[in-house]
Design an enzyme around this catalytic site. Structure first.
Site, PDB file in Angstrom:
ATOM      1  N   ASN A  41       0.842  -1.196   0.000  1.00 44.49           N
ATOM      2  CA  ASN A  41       0.000   0.000   0.000  1.00 44.49           C
ATOM      3  C   ASN A  41       0.877   1.246   0.000  1.00 44.49           C
ATOM      4  O   ASN A  41       1.964   1.275   0.616  1.00 44.49           O
ATOM      5  CB  ASN A  41      -0.988  -0.004   1.169  1.00 44.49           C
ATOM      6  CG  ASN A  41      -0.354  -0.094   2.529  1.00 44.49           C
ATOM      7  OD1 ASN A  41       0.704  -0.694   2.699  1.00 44.49           O
ATOM      8  ND2 ASN A  41      -0.989   0.490   3.523  1.00 44.49           N
ATOM      9  N   CYS A  52      -4.034   0.738  -2.599  1.00 42.00           N
ATOM     10  CA  CYS A  52      -3.915  -0.494  -1.808  1.00 42.00           C
ATOM     11  C   CYS A  52      -2.865  -1.431  -2.397  1.00 42.00           C
ATOM     12  O   CYS A  52      -2.550  -1.368  -3.595  1.00 42.00           O
ATOM     13  CB  CYS A  52      -5.248  -1.229  -1.775  1.00 42.00           C
ATOM     14  SG  CYS A  52      -6.543  -0.404  -0.845  1.00 42.00           S
ATOM     15  N   GLU A  54      -3.113  -4.566  -3.072  1.00 42.81           N
ATOM     16  CA  GLU A  54      -3.651  -5.448  -4.112  1.00 42.81           C
ATOM     17  C   GLU A  54      -3.646  -4.754  -5.471  1.00 42.81           C
ATOM     18  O   GLU A  54      -3.256  -5.328  -6.491  1.00 42.81           O
ATOM     19  CB  GLU A  54      -5.089  -5.854  -3.777  1.00 42.81           C
ATOM     20  CG  GLU A  54      -5.234  -6.651  -2.498  1.00 42.81           C
ATOM     21  CD  GLU A  54      -5.489  -5.783  -1.271  1.00 42.81           C
ATOM     22  OE1 GLU A  54      -4.880  -4.700  -1.157  1.00 42.81           O
ATOM     23  OE2 GLU A  54      -6.292  -6.192  -0.424  1.00 42.81           O
ATOM     24  N   CYS A  88     -10.495  -4.364   0.010  1.00 41.89           N
ATOM     25  CA  CYS A  88     -11.553  -3.354   0.045  1.00 41.89           C
ATOM     26  C   CYS A  88     -12.431  -3.471  -1.205  1.00 41.89           C
ATOM     27  O   CYS A  88     -12.105  -4.190  -2.159  1.00 41.89           O
ATOM     28  CB  CYS A  88     -10.940  -1.957   0.157  1.00 41.89           C
ATOM     29  SG  CYS A  88     -10.303  -1.317  -1.406  1.00 41.89           S
TER      30      CYS A  88
HETATM   31  N1  THU Z   1      -5.318  -1.315   2.454  1.00 37.19           N
HETATM   32  C1  THU Z   1      -4.755  -2.167   1.550  1.00 37.19           C
HETATM   33  O1  THU Z   1      -3.648  -1.927   1.056  1.00 37.19           O
HETATM   34  N2  THU Z   1      -5.431  -3.274   1.225  1.00 37.19           N
HETATM   35  C2  THU Z   1      -6.608  -3.676   1.773  1.00 37.19           C
HETATM   36  O2  THU Z   1      -7.087  -4.745   1.458  1.00 37.19           O
HETATM   37  C3  THU Z   1      -7.290  -2.814   2.742  1.00 37.19           C
HETATM   38  C4  THU Z   1      -6.633  -1.527   3.030  1.00 37.19           C
HETATM   39  C5  THU Z   1      -4.563  -0.153   2.893  1.00 37.19           C
HETATM   40  C6  THU Z   1      -5.059   1.167   2.445  1.00 37.19           C
HETATM   41  C7  THU Z   1      -4.510   2.071   3.521  1.00 37.19           C
HETATM   42  O3  THU Z   1      -3.166   2.391   3.222  1.00 37.19           O
HETATM   43  C8  THU Z   1      -4.512   1.223   4.768  1.00 37.19           C
HETATM   44  O4  THU Z   1      -4.565  -0.126   4.325  1.00 37.19           O
HETATM   45  C9  THU Z   1      -5.668   1.488   5.723  1.00 37.19           C
HETATM   46  O5  THU Z   1      -6.864   1.508   5.061  1.00 37.19           O
END
Ligand code: THU
Length: 129
Positions: A41, A52, A54, A88
């Site tokens: 992320n 994110c 993913e 998400c």
């Molecule tokens: N985040 C991800 O990278 N992947 C997920 O599946 C959920 C959330 C990150 C986004 C942000 O940097 C942090 O987690 C909190 O939301």
């Protein structure tokens, strides 16, 4: 295979740029070609610009010509502690753009512990054009 993908996802945690949420996320995306694309992320002071882990992995893969995918592993830490993060809604929609319903999503829960989901389970009745 699953263990290796999860291990690679965990290794990506060190690259996470997450000064705002203090949540580190790492991903490892297995293409049908056998190649694994990694992601973390990447946050931004303008929070909506955050990407994110993913989607980082997907966009790296797509931008290098990959079109078909088998599975993704996701590892996460909140305030330094391991936590299970499910993708998400935006990431689920991005997965749906490129993957079938049987695309596998592994979430790391602890050492050698993971859960397995499919995209159709996490995003039923999806939107598509
Ligand atoms: N985040 C991800 O990278 N992947 C997920 O599946 C959920 C959330 C990150 C986004 C942000 O940097 C942090 O987690 C909190 O939301």
């Amino acid at each position: 295979m699953i263990e290796n993908l999860c291990k690679i996802a965990i290794e990506q945690l060190e690259f996470s740029y997450s000064p705002y949420s203090k949540c580190k996320v790492g991903a490892a995306l297995l293409a049908k070609s056998g190649k694994i694309y990694t992601g973390c992320n990447i946050e931004n002071a303008s929070f909506g610009a955050t990407n994110c882990a993913e989607r980082t992995a997907f966009f790296k893969a797509i931008s290098e010509g990959e079109k078909d995918f088998n599975a993704i592993a996701i590892a996460a830490q909140k305030d330094g502690n391991p936590v299970e993060f499910l993708p998400c809604g935006i990431c689920r929609q991005v997965m749906a753009e490129f993957c079938d319903g049987d695309f596998k999503i592994f979430t790391v829960k602890g050492e050698n512990q993971f859960s397995e989901y499919t995209l159709s389970r996490l995003l039923p009745n999806l939107f598509s054009l």
